[in-house]
Motif scaffolding. Sequence first.
Motif, PDB file in Angstrom:
ATOM      1  N   TYR A 157      12.998  -8.564   5.602  1.00  0.00           N
ATOM      2  CA  TYR A 157      14.276  -8.175   6.209  1.00  0.00           C
ATOM      3  C   TYR A 157      15.395  -8.805   5.395  1.00  0.00           C
TER       4      TYR A 157
ATOM      5  N   ILE B  83       4.200   6.410   5.188  1.00  0.00           N
ATOM      6  CA  ILE B  83       2.865   6.950   4.955  1.00  0.00           C
ATOM      7  C   ILE B  83       2.768   8.384   5.436  1.00  0.00           C
TER       8      ILE B  83
ATOM      9  N   TRP C  22      -0.496   4.651  19.668  1.00  0.00           N
ATOM     10  CA  TRP C  22       0.832   4.176  19.228  1.00  0.00           C
ATOM     11  C   TRP C  22       1.360   5.188  18.202  1.00  0.00           C
TER      12      TRP C  22
ATOM     13  N   TYR D 276       8.190   2.267  20.981  1.00  0.00           N
ATOM     14  CA  TYR D 276       8.837   3.588  20.972  1.00  0.00           C
ATOM     15  C   TYR D 276       8.628   4.399  22.246  1.00  0.00           C
TER      16      TYR D 276
ATOM     17  N   PHE E 199       4.242  -6.967  10.677  1.00  0.00           N
ATOM     18  CA  PHE E 199       3.779  -5.955  11.636  1.00  0.00           C
ATOM     19  C   PHE E 199       2.266  -5.946  11.730  1.00  0.00           C
ATOM     20  N   ASN E 200       1.819  -5.539  12.899  1.00  0.00           N
ATOM     21  CA  ASN E 200       0.391  -5.422  13.175  1.00  0.00           C
ATOM     22  C   ASN E 200      -0.372  -6.690  12.803  1.00  0.00           C
TER      23      ASN E 200
ATOM     24  N   TRP F 115      19.332  -1.705  13.060  1.00  0.00           N
ATOM     25  CA  TRP F 115      18.847  -3.010  13.538  1.00  0.00           C
ATOM     26  C   TRP F 115      19.689  -4.138  12.957  1.00  0.00           C
TER      27      TRP F 115
ATOM     28  N   GLY G  34       9.503   0.014   3.716  1.00  0.00           N
ATOM     29  CA  GLY G  34       8.581   0.256   4.825  1.00  0.00           C
ATOM     30  C   GLY G  34       9.125   1.218   5.872  1.00  0.00           C
ATOM     31  N   TYR G  35      10.360   1.630   5.714  1.00  0.00           N
ATOM     32  CA  TYR G  35      11.022   2.531   6.653  1.00  0.00           C
ATOM     33  C   TYR G  35      12.146   3.150   5.845  1.00  0.00           C
TER      34      TYR G  35
ATOM     35  N   ASP H  60      13.837  -1.586  21.719  1.00  0.00           N
ATOM     36  CA  ASP H  60      14.700  -2.738  21.438  1.00  0.00           C
ATOM     37  C   ASP H  60      15.849  -2.409  20.496  1.00  0.00           C
TER      38      ASP H  60
ATOM     39  N   PHE I 182       0.819  -1.203   0.000  1.00  0.00           N
ATOM     40  CA  PHE I 182       0.000   0.000   0.000  1.00  0.00           C
ATOM     41  C   PHE I 182       0.858   1.261   0.000  1.00  0.00           C
TER      42      PHE I 182
ATOM     43  N   ILE J  40       6.769  -8.062   5.982  1.00  0.00           N
ATOM     44  CA  ILE J  40       7.788  -7.091   5.554  1.00  0.00           C
ATOM     45  C   ILE J  40       9.140  -7.788   5.522  1.00  0.00           C
TER      46      ILE J  40
ATOM     47  N   HIS K  26       2.979   5.208  15.515  1.00  0.00           N
ATOM     48  CA  HIS K  26       2.772   5.021  14.069  1.00  0.00           C
ATOM     49  C   HIS K  26       1.344   5.329  13.667  1.00  0.00           C
TER      50      HIS K  26
ATOM     51  N   TRP L  19      -8.352   2.726   4.861  1.00  0.00           N
ATOM     52  CA  TRP L  19      -7.305   3.638   4.387  1.00  0.00           C
ATOM     53  C   TRP L  19      -7.393   3.878   2.888  1.00  0.00           C
TER      54      TRP L  19
HETATM   55  C1  LAN Z   1       8.812  -1.653  12.406  1.00  0.00           C
HETATM   56  C2  LAN Z   1      10.219  -1.895  12.091  1.00  0.00           C
HETATM   57  C3  LAN Z   1      11.084  -2.229  13.246  1.00  0.00           C
HETATM   58  C4  LAN Z   1      10.339  -2.948  14.347  1.00  0.00           C
HETATM   59  C5  LAN Z   1      11.232  -3.664  15.358  1.00  0.00           C
HETATM   60  C6  LAN Z   1      12.320  -2.776  15.944  1.00  0.00           C
HETATM   61  C7  LAN Z   1      11.924  -4.837  14.672  1.00  0.00           C
HETATM   62  C8  LAN Z   1      10.351  -4.235  16.474  1.00  0.00           C
HETATM   63  O1  LAN Z   1      11.116  -4.990  17.365  1.00  0.00           O
HETATM   64  C9  LAN Z   1       9.519  -3.172  17.121  1.00  0.00           C
HETATM   65  C10 LAN Z   1       8.581  -2.559  16.096  1.00  0.00           C
HETATM   66  C11 LAN Z   1       9.307  -1.939  14.879  1.00  0.00           C
HETATM   67  C12 LAN Z   1       9.874  -0.626  15.306  1.00  0.00           C
HETATM   68  C13 LAN Z   1       8.351  -1.659  13.727  1.00  0.00           C
HETATM   69  C14 LAN Z   1       6.949  -1.282  14.002  1.00  0.00           C
HETATM   70  C15 LAN Z   1       6.002  -1.198  12.785  1.00  0.00           C
HETATM   71  C16 LAN Z   1       6.677  -0.616  11.569  1.00  0.00           C
HETATM   72  C17 LAN Z   1       7.177   0.770  11.915  1.00  0.00           C
HETATM   73  C18 LAN Z   1       7.862  -1.548  11.237  1.00  0.00           C
HETATM   74  C19 LAN Z   1       7.454  -2.973  10.954  1.00  0.00           C
HETATM   75  C20 LAN Z   1       8.337  -0.969   9.933  1.00  0.00           C
HETATM   76  C21 LAN Z   1       7.041  -0.543   9.191  1.00  0.00           C
HETATM   77  C22 LAN Z   1       5.896  -0.548  10.243  1.00  0.00           C
HETATM   78  C23 LAN Z   1       4.947   0.640  10.005  1.00  0.00           C
HETATM   79  C24 LAN Z   1       3.820   0.607  11.013  1.00  0.00           C
HETATM   80  C25 LAN Z   1       4.422   0.604   8.572  1.00  0.00           C
HETATM   81  C26 LAN Z   1       3.403   1.628   8.235  1.00  0.00           C
HETATM   82  C27 LAN Z   1       2.037   1.084   8.434  1.00  0.00           C
HETATM   83  C28 LAN Z   1       1.186   1.463   9.395  1.00  0.00           C
HETATM   84  C29 LAN Z   1       0.151   0.527   9.877  1.00  0.00           C
HETATM   85  C30 LAN Z   1       1.227   2.812  10.033  1.00  0.00           C
END
Ligand code: LAN
Length: 650
Positions: free
Chosen positions: A632, A277, A169, A436, A624-625, A325, A318-319, A391, A42, A630, A171, A131
């Motif tokens: 790595y 986003i 949260w 966070y 996530f969620n 990390w 995604g970031y 973390d 998305f 996603i 995000h 969304w």
């Molecule tokens: C991430 C990336 C890193 C990840 C770790 C550090 C590995 C985890 O241990 C804690 C959560 C965290 C920080 C995390 C949370 C959710 C993220 C930010 C993501 C998976 C990267 C993308 C995702 C984000 C929410 C994507 C955008 C979508 C939404 C639903 C807002």
Amino acid sequence: MSATAEVRTPRSEPVIQRGLEVLASTQDAEGSWYGDYGGPQFLIPIYVAGLHVMGRVPEPAQREGLVAYLRRHQNADGGWGLDVESPSQVFTSVLNYVALRLMGVAEDDPRLRRARQWFLPRGGALASGAWGKIILALLGLYEYRGLQPVPPELWLLPESLPVHPSRLWCHCRMVYLPMSWLYGRKARAPESPLLAALRREIFDGDYAQVDWTAARERVSPTDVYTPRTVWLKAANQLMLGYERVAGKQLRERALGFALEQIRAEDEATHYICIGPINKVLNMVVWHFVNPEGPEVRAHLERLPDYFYEAADGIKMNGYNSSELWDTAFAVQAVVATGASEATRPMLAEAARFIEANQVLEDTREPARFYRHPSKGGWPFSTREHGWPISDCTAEGLKACLALEPLGLNRVPEARLQDAVGLILSMQNKDGGWATYELQRGPQLLEVLNPSDVFSTIMVDISYVECTSACVQALAAWRKHTQRPDARVDEAIARGAAFIRKLQREDGSWVGSWGVCFTYGTWFGVKGLLAAGASPEDPALRRATAFLRSHQRSDGSWSEVVDSCRQGRWVEGKDGHAVNTAWALLTLAAAGEQASDSARRGAQWLRGRQQPDGRWPPEPIAGIFNRTCAIHYDAYLRIFPVWALAVCDKR
Ligand code: LAN
């Protein structure tokens, strides 16, 4: 316990050696591992839609790569999934369809015809997850009155209320922040013949005849992971009522408030923003506030940070990266191999990156902008991004402490102490750590999750992964300083108690950020051990028994994203090197590195390595969620080497 100490593991030496060479050859100039962080489907369409609203299109080379990527990941049924490995959803199918059209692909393109054939019978735009409708409204392809409301006035509620947006949260908060501004303004792209055509293509009927009240409630079953609760429906009714009477003055005040928050986020992150986003949506907000203004320009300059060119085309990560990390894990893996002379340069470079990317100061007016202190933390990606994570801070600290005895750590003691202080400040009342920030609201708020497609987005709650990493880091720090510190001792004990509470009946822990039980259990076990649990501890015995019970006959372990979605072990078709590595790291940590199980696992892992030192691509290991996979990129290069090194140790 099935440990049969007599069985000697055949040496993994040459396999580890080749793996280390691959790691060394893929490290980049700054000392980090930078790579593909794609998966979600998305992101590109939100980007393309955002640009379109601003009257822009991706430049030709990027456009070509994006189109190739979207075509490449269209499912056989014609739709697109939430991520590249998932079944089609209306949300991502309609949005990606629109993105391709906005990038110049013709309506009668056979692929697009197939896409329409998939999403129109399912209700088209009217049945998209929430969304999708918001993005379509921004493009003028959907009416604002057909949305669940996102009034910016929520920000003006008393901060003490559990539903104040500052409690979400980060995000979720940062995505809904620009959404609330755009919603409050009913911001809409200028009309064009292409948009008029799209209004005919993505609806199963005449746009002028749409019942927008009914549309608000409508969502295709393909898009529902988190059903809308009565609480959410009630909240929506309340907000709709408000929307009808909303005064202009209050709205202006709320928009002004939201804009200040947006500016603070932009500045704190050097216009990278917390994620892709809000990056795009904040930029679009500025376009409406001040087109071609300095904020828009600053945003445009930082867009490239999110794009990655891979064999499957150009994707939006995604970031801005997963560098810190991955680098922190790579360091720990390489140190576990014994850190020979040959690997010192690689470690020295990595140490440089870790030093250069610790966050050294708090953000401006943290309380006003609802930010937890940042000083001393490590982010997931880079210092410029600036949002530290519990973390990531822990793994950064662990990496420094692993480098210390080798004389390679570059972060001064005082800054390590800052990291410890930040970790301590982030421990929740329940003894665990969230991602966070401290947990700011009741977990119950999840009943107001309006996203349809995601779970656990509303409140930052304690996770086994974050808790374990923080406990491990504090324990390593305690060992390093040798100074008694009651605060550290107590934090470790409370963290361990929280980890114990999370363990499931079957001995496992659910992973939230990796797939799934192999990941969670690795953290659960490592956390307890770091806190001082003995290998005979029944919790550890149950954990390793759980893992052994899921080992495949070929010695491997395998889990897929459905494990996370369904909350039960779901096996993949083949063994996975990353899952196998996590399982082996867990068994070895719990003292079972010489067991028959570990021996067979290691043997499978060794046999799986290609002659070039890599492990072959396999399904996505990040999540996530609960729902979105996603990728790595570095995990396949880091974890097998780490696991084999650990299993090799007598
Ligand atoms: C991430 C990336 C890193 C990840 C770790 C550090 C590995 C985890 O241990 C804690 C959560 C965290 C920080 C995390 C949370 C959710 C993220 C930010 C993501 C998976 C990267 C993308 C995702 C984000 C929410 C994507 C955008 C979508 C939404 C639903 C807002």
